[in-house]
Design a protein around this motif. Structure first.
Motif, PDB file in Angstrom:
ATOM      1  N   ILE A 252       0.860  -1.191   0.000  1.00 32.39           N
ATOM      2  CA  ILE A 252       0.000   0.000   0.000  1.00 32.39           C
ATOM      3  C   ILE A 252       0.886   1.228   0.000  1.00 32.39           C
ATOM      4  O   ILE A 252       1.769   1.364   0.837  1.00 32.39           O
ATOM      5  CB  ILE A 252      -0.912   0.055   1.242  1.00 32.39           C
ATOM      6  CG1 ILE A 252      -1.552  -1.292   1.537  1.00 32.39           C
ATOM      7  CG2 ILE A 252      -1.973   1.116   1.075  1.00 32.39           C
ATOM      8  CD1 ILE A 252      -2.359  -1.291   2.819  1.00 32.39           C
ATOM      9  N   ASP A 253       0.605   2.150  -0.918  1.00 33.35           N
ATOM     10  CA  ASP A 253       1.408   3.363  -1.033  1.00 33.35           C
ATOM     11  C   ASP A 253       0.491   4.565  -1.284  1.00 33.35           C
ATOM     12  O   ASP A 253       0.819   5.475  -2.035  1.00 33.35           O
ATOM     13  CB  ASP A 253       2.427   3.198  -2.165  1.00 33.35           C
ATOM     14  CG  ASP A 253       3.469   4.304  -2.180  1.00 33.35           C
ATOM     15  OD1 ASP A 253       4.021   4.613  -1.110  1.00 33.35           O
ATOM     16  OD2 ASP A 253       3.731   4.868  -3.261  1.00 33.35           O
ATOM     17  N   THR A 254      -0.664   4.556  -0.652  1.00 33.90           N
ATOM     18  CA  THR A 254      -1.667   5.590  -0.878  1.00 33.90           C
ATOM     19  C   THR A 254      -1.127   6.972  -0.533  1.00 33.90           C
ATOM     20  O   THR A 254      -0.520   7.173   0.523  1.00 33.90           O
ATOM     21  CB  THR A 254      -2.918   5.309  -0.023  1.00 33.90           C
ATOM     22  OG1 THR A 254      -3.385   3.982  -0.295  1.00 33.90           O
ATOM     23  CG2 THR A 254      -4.031   6.313  -0.326  1.00 33.90           C
ATOM     24  N   SER A 255      -1.348   7.932  -1.431  1.00 37.03           N
ATOM     25  CA  SER A 255      -0.894   9.292  -1.203  1.00 37.03           C
ATOM     26  C   SER A 255      -1.532   9.871   0.054  1.00 37.03           C
ATOM     27  O   SER A 255      -2.698   9.594   0.369  1.00 37.03           O
ATOM     28  CB  SER A 255      -1.256  10.166  -2.414  1.00 37.03           C
ATOM     29  OG  SER A 255      -1.072  11.534  -2.108  1.00 37.03           O
ATOM     30  N   LYS A 256      -0.763  10.707   0.757  1.00 37.66           N
ATOM     31  CA  LYS A 256      -1.261  11.306   1.998  1.00 37.66           C
ATOM     32  C   LYS A 256      -2.432  12.250   1.766  1.00 37.66           C
ATOM     33  O   LYS A 256      -3.105  12.656   2.717  1.00 37.66           O
ATOM     34  CB  LYS A 256      -0.135  12.049   2.704  1.00 37.66           C
ATOM     35  CG  LYS A 256       0.411  13.240   1.937  1.00 37.66           C
ATOM     36  CD  LYS A 256       1.535  13.916   2.701  1.00 37.66           C
ATOM     37  CE  LYS A 256       2.095  15.119   1.939  1.00 37.66           C
ATOM     38  NZ  LYS A 256       3.190  15.779   2.687  1.00 37.66           N
ATOM     39  N   ASN A 257      -2.683  12.618   0.527  1.00 40.94           N
ATOM     40  CA  ASN A 257      -3.810  13.508   0.208  1.00 40.94           C
ATOM     41  C   ASN A 257      -5.041  12.760  -0.282  1.00 40.94           C
ATOM     42  O   ASN A 257      -6.057  13.383  -0.583  1.00 40.94           O
ATOM     43  CB  ASN A 257      -3.387  14.514  -0.867  1.00 40.94           C
ATOM     44  CG  ASN A 257      -2.263  15.415  -0.403  1.00 40.94           C
ATOM     45  OD1 ASN A 257      -2.274  15.886   0.729  1.00 40.94           O
ATOM     46  ND2 ASN A 257      -1.280  15.638  -1.263  1.00 40.94           N
ATOM     47  N   MET A 258      -4.960  11.423  -0.363  1.00 37.22           N
ATOM     48  CA  MET A 258      -6.049  10.621  -0.906  1.00 37.22           C
ATOM     49  C   MET A 258      -6.784   9.869   0.211  1.00 37.22           C
ATOM     50  O   MET A 258      -6.185   9.469   1.211  1.00 37.22           O
ATOM     51  CB  MET A 258      -5.510   9.607  -1.909  1.00 37.22           C
ATOM     52  CG  MET A 258      -4.808  10.212  -3.109  1.00 37.22           C
ATOM     53  SD  MET A 258      -5.972  10.918  -4.303  1.00 37.22           S
ATOM     54  CE  MET A 258      -6.688   9.431  -4.988  1.00 37.22           C
ATOM     55  N   VAL A 259      -8.080   9.662  -0.004  1.00 38.15           N
ATOM     56  CA  VAL A 259      -8.899   8.830   0.890  1.00 38.15           C
ATOM     57  C   VAL A 259      -9.339   7.614   0.094  1.00 38.15           C
ATOM     58  O   VAL A 259      -9.995   7.742  -0.944  1.00 38.15           O
ATOM     59  CB  VAL A 259     -10.134   9.607   1.413  1.00 38.15           C
ATOM     60  CG1 VAL A 259     -11.013   8.695   2.266  1.00 38.15           C
ATOM     61  CG2 VAL A 259      -9.694  10.828   2.212  1.00 38.15           C
TER      62      VAL A 259
END
Length: 372
Positions: A252-259
């Motif tokens: 998992i590498d979800t951007s800190k600005n994404m939900v």
């Protein structure tokens, strides 16, 4: 808890001059502060018989020393008559205290003094990276587990620094690095699976991407990157259902600005936490989803914005992350070294506030470096 440094893996064999690729202009003074070059000339003309002792130290607690072999190799390569220098040093991987002498060099100033700033820079950068990694590795093991930390600093590092920074990360306890260059000094190869760019070229289809990866690299562990479509649970289950026991893990590498889409499908759980990026609730939900369908063997790797504090928080909450990927937070230079002349002709002589700090832990380094 057993704290990791390279010292605990057994006897360290010092890196040798052949390990390093120095710019030949070091010997011309190109990388030295001009006042050192002027001092060298003045001393050559007026004080050539003087013998000085220079010592190097830093000021932080619990620093993991790195860069000593590189600094010694620098001296042996570019100092005039390096065979006449008396060098004492700690070893890469040693824990050091504030103001503790980690390296001393004794000899005619004009033969080596102009290298002072370069040695400071080597020790500062390498020790900073090694210490940063050590703290992250320690945090990852704070819950009694043995979770690996992967050094993913390539995109945050200048390519010319990858070999040294990769070695420093290894000294600090990182188990794998992202590029071959990062492994150059300690004899391994880079590690990696798939980037977002590969999934993009398969139009976001993680299953097709995984098939292509497995066909091309059949001997690799299959670890799928599952945040491309911002729906990590759906994509993780898709690839798990397709590959079963062949799937070793998901990252998992979800951007800190994404939900992630999971939270929009489950709005009732929102409100009590920050749902952006890779967060504990998302990892718990992913683990539950995989386990419910029998994919207990699939490990979870988390990357993106992790540092010591975030890993400590995850571990204190028991978040089921199996390995961490950390990048730019490991490259911050926050430990500075100072070189001081503290003895003149074997008598104490230093600027006010400095003095020779005898350190019984220092080991004499012979010339040439013992390569056995």
């Amino acid at each position: 808890m057993k704290e990791f440094t390279l010292k605990q893996q057994g006897k360290i064999k010092r890196l040798t001059n052949e390990t390093f690729k120095f710019d030949e202009r070091v010997g011309e003074g190109w990388f030295s502060a001009v006042y050192f070059l002027k001092t060298k000339k003045i001393v050559e003309e007026h004080l050539s018989e003087n013998i000085v002792t220079m010592q190097f130290f830093q000021k932080k607690n619990d620093a993991v020393l790195c860069g000593t072999d590189e600094a010694i190799a620098l001296l042996h390569t570019f100092a005039d008559h390096p065979e006449d220098l008396e060098i004492h040093s700690l070893q890469d991987g040693d824990k050091v205290s504030p103001y503790e002498s980690v390296l001393t060099v004794t000899g005619p100033y004009q033969n080596f003094g102009y290298l002072e700033g370069i040695i400071d820079g080597i020790l500062s950068r390498r020790t900073s990276v090694a210490t940063n990694v050590y703290k992250v590795v320690k945090a990852a093991k704070s819950n009694g587990s043995d979770k690996p930390v992967i050094f993913m600093g390539d995109r945050d590092d200048h390519y010319t620094q990858q070999a040294g920074d990769g070695y420093a990360a290894y000294i600090g306890g990182s188990t794998a690095q992202a590029t071959h260059a990062m492994n150059e000094w300690w004899g391994k190869q880079g590690m990696g699976t798939m980037p977002h760019a590969l999934i993009q070229m398969f139009k976001g289809d993680i299953v097709k991407t995984a098939y292509a990866y497995k066909e091309t690299f059949p001997d690799d562990d299959l670890i799928a990157l599952v945040d491309y479509n911002n729906d990590v649970i759906t994509d993780s289950l898709r690839v798990a259902r397709e590959f079963g026991n062949e799937l070793q893990g998901v990252r998992i590498d979800t951007s800190k600005n994404m939900v992630d889409q999971y939270f929009f499908r489950n709005p009732q759980i929102m409100g009590s936490f920050d749902p952006r990026g890779v967060n504990p609730e998302l990892v718990f939900a992913l683990r539950d989803a995989l386990d419910q369908e029998g994919y207990h063997h699939v490990k979870i790797m988390a990357s993106g914005g992790f540092n010591e504090e975030k890993i400590q928080r995850f571990e204190s909450m028991g978040v089921p992350v199996d390995m961490y990927g950390v990048g730019n937070n490991l490259l911050k230079i926050n430990i500075g070294f100072t070189g001081d002349n503290v003895k003149l002709n074997n008598e104490d002589e230093a600027k006010e506030g400095r003095r020779f700090n005898y350190n019984p832990r220092l080991e004499k380094v012979d010339y040439p470096v013992n390569q056995d």
